[in-house]
Design an enzyme around this catalytic site. Sequence first.
Site, PDB file in Angstrom:
ATOM      1  N   HIS A   1       0.862  -1.181   0.000  1.00 45.10           N
ATOM      2  CA  HIS A   1       0.000   0.000   0.000  1.00 45.10           C
ATOM      3  C   HIS A   1       0.896   1.228   0.000  1.00 45.10           C
ATOM      4  O   HIS A   1       1.823   1.333   0.806  1.00 45.10           O
ATOM      5  CB  HIS A   1      -0.903  -0.002   1.240  1.00 45.10           C
ATOM      6  CG  HIS A   1      -2.043   0.955   1.152  1.00 45.10           C
ATOM      7  ND1 HIS A   1      -1.860   2.321   1.172  1.00 45.10           N
ATOM      8  CD2 HIS A   1      -3.370   0.752   1.030  1.00 45.10           C
ATOM      9  CE1 HIS A   1      -3.039   2.912   1.077  1.00 45.10           C
ATOM     10  NE2 HIS A   1      -3.970   1.981   0.979  1.00 45.10           N
TER      11      HIS A   1
ATOM     12  N   ARG B   1      -6.581  10.222  -0.044  1.00 48.26           N
ATOM     13  CA  ARG B   1      -6.276  10.788  -1.363  1.00 48.26           C
ATOM     14  C   ARG B   1      -7.536  10.984  -2.199  1.00 48.26           C
ATOM     15  O   ARG B   1      -7.629  11.939  -2.971  1.00 48.26           O
ATOM     16  CB  ARG B   1      -5.273   9.898  -2.100  1.00 48.26           C
ATOM     17  CG  ARG B   1      -3.861  10.018  -1.523  1.00 48.26           C
ATOM     18  CD  ARG B   1      -2.844   9.293  -2.383  1.00 48.26           C
ATOM     19  NE  ARG B   1      -2.965   7.853  -2.264  1.00 48.26           N
ATOM     20  CZ  ARG B   1      -2.851   7.016  -3.281  1.00 48.26           C
ATOM     21  NH1 ARG B   1      -2.636   7.471  -4.512  1.00 48.26           N
ATOM     22  NH2 ARG B   1      -2.945   5.725  -3.097  1.00 48.26           N
TER      23      ARG B   1
END
Length: 533
Positions: free
Chosen positions: A318, A338
Amino acid sequence: MYGKEFEESLKAVAAARDANIAYEPARMTAKEKEDLLAAYHPDYKKSEFRELRVGANKGEALPHELCDMLEAKSRIKAEDIDLDHPTYDVDVLIIGGGGAGSSAAIEADNAGAKVMIVTKLRIGDANTMMAEGGIQAADKPNDSPAIHFLDAYGGGHFAAKRDLLAKLVTSAPDAILWLNKLGVEFDKAPDGTMITTHGGGTSRKRMHAAKDYSGAEIMRTLRDEVLNRGIPVIEFTSAIELILDENGKAAGAVLMNMETKEIMVARAKTVIIATGGAGRMHYQGFPTSNHYGATADGLVLGYRVGAKLLYADTLQYHPTGAAYPQQIFGALVTEKVRSLGAKLVNRDGKVFMHPLETRDVAAASIIRECSDHAEGVDTGDGLAVWLDTPMIEKIGGEGTIEKRIPAMMRMFASFGIDIRKEPILVYPTLHYQNGGLDINVDGETTNVKNLFVAGEAVGGIHGRNRLMGNSLLDIIVFGRSAGKNAAAKAKETEVGKLTLSHIAKFDAERDAAGIETNLVSPKLLPDYARKFN
């Protein structure tokens, strides 16, 4: 905190923030992505892999740590196990108490099967609990399962088994409805419409979430349903070897109480492996976002009885694991941060990639910034990059962070960092096992009958890279499917004489390959004991 250089970097990020909000760098071309991955992604680091010397995948290159476990000895001697007097006798034995195992148990119970879950920790101690960002489903008017398929197929480097991926995306809307009816508290608008957002690699807003507690909320609901149904759950008990019958079909497991070390036998007409991931193997020394028990046990158990692995050389790192403070090093910083507008920037405040690239590309981009480019920020324990979280409040307004990602806000606040006002430091963390046991569309392993697999222990659903939100989806879709199909198979199965003869067969193959090892597997738990000379 770290002196002048660190403070200057913080100032550079703040000074560039307004311009960065409006700036969106171009997406990389396919060739640029290929070159980037080859140069910087851990899956392409040949020195960290070696050829497997035994079993169905002999000759394939896998991580050293996984090879060691797959080639290791069994924890038991077959002659010491009394197979004639099982402690438990059920229709469907489910190994693993996370989202996939719980979904399977609910559906097998619905089908009238006698079901039992065995789990080495507690029910719910699983990577499902750690998932934050959401679950994908194409259930809005401007979307479709076909578009979802294209996003996921491309994001997985066109390597997914097409029938598995098709099942995933076409079953997704019903999976959301099923969870909603069970009581999952998804984020909804005042009129009851589910709120959806983008994720990396998605062309539509199809991410359903429960703030940034999505996995925990889903696991809470599934656990309650399992317990309310009275499905037996044997906790703190590990499956340490699968049992076959004389016809070569999966027929149960040898169990070990994690506290007393007592050995027991569970006889079953069908077995479902739902043991989750491998983050606690710490491949290549990476930190992990995974729960304590994620040690690739299901891959070892299945492999030793002859099941094949698919894409076991691919892991997901990740892109945004916490890089500071040290107490939460490797902890997941959800991609939802994000998707709400925060961008990744280097020490000079420069945006170095499109904010919604796929996870493998994003991870490789961050590693690039922190290696030969040396554009990372020194945390005192290595280099990292900034995730500019104050952008979220500027874009969505004051209160957006507390409303949409409260878990993130609280995690960092406990260490004196207000992510509404300060950016956070991130670096890739070992997150997901892309590869696993090879199954058919019904969830049964391709070469061991009556052995089903669901969840992160499966290989092939996502190809060689997984998009955000498709893991919570696959534990529901394939967990439910495995439960239904294992229950149906149990109804037509007569279990033959139980045997552990595969252990001797595997030992002979290991000896023939000249492998000398003192290791035993499955690993069960990571070893963090301090070593002293």
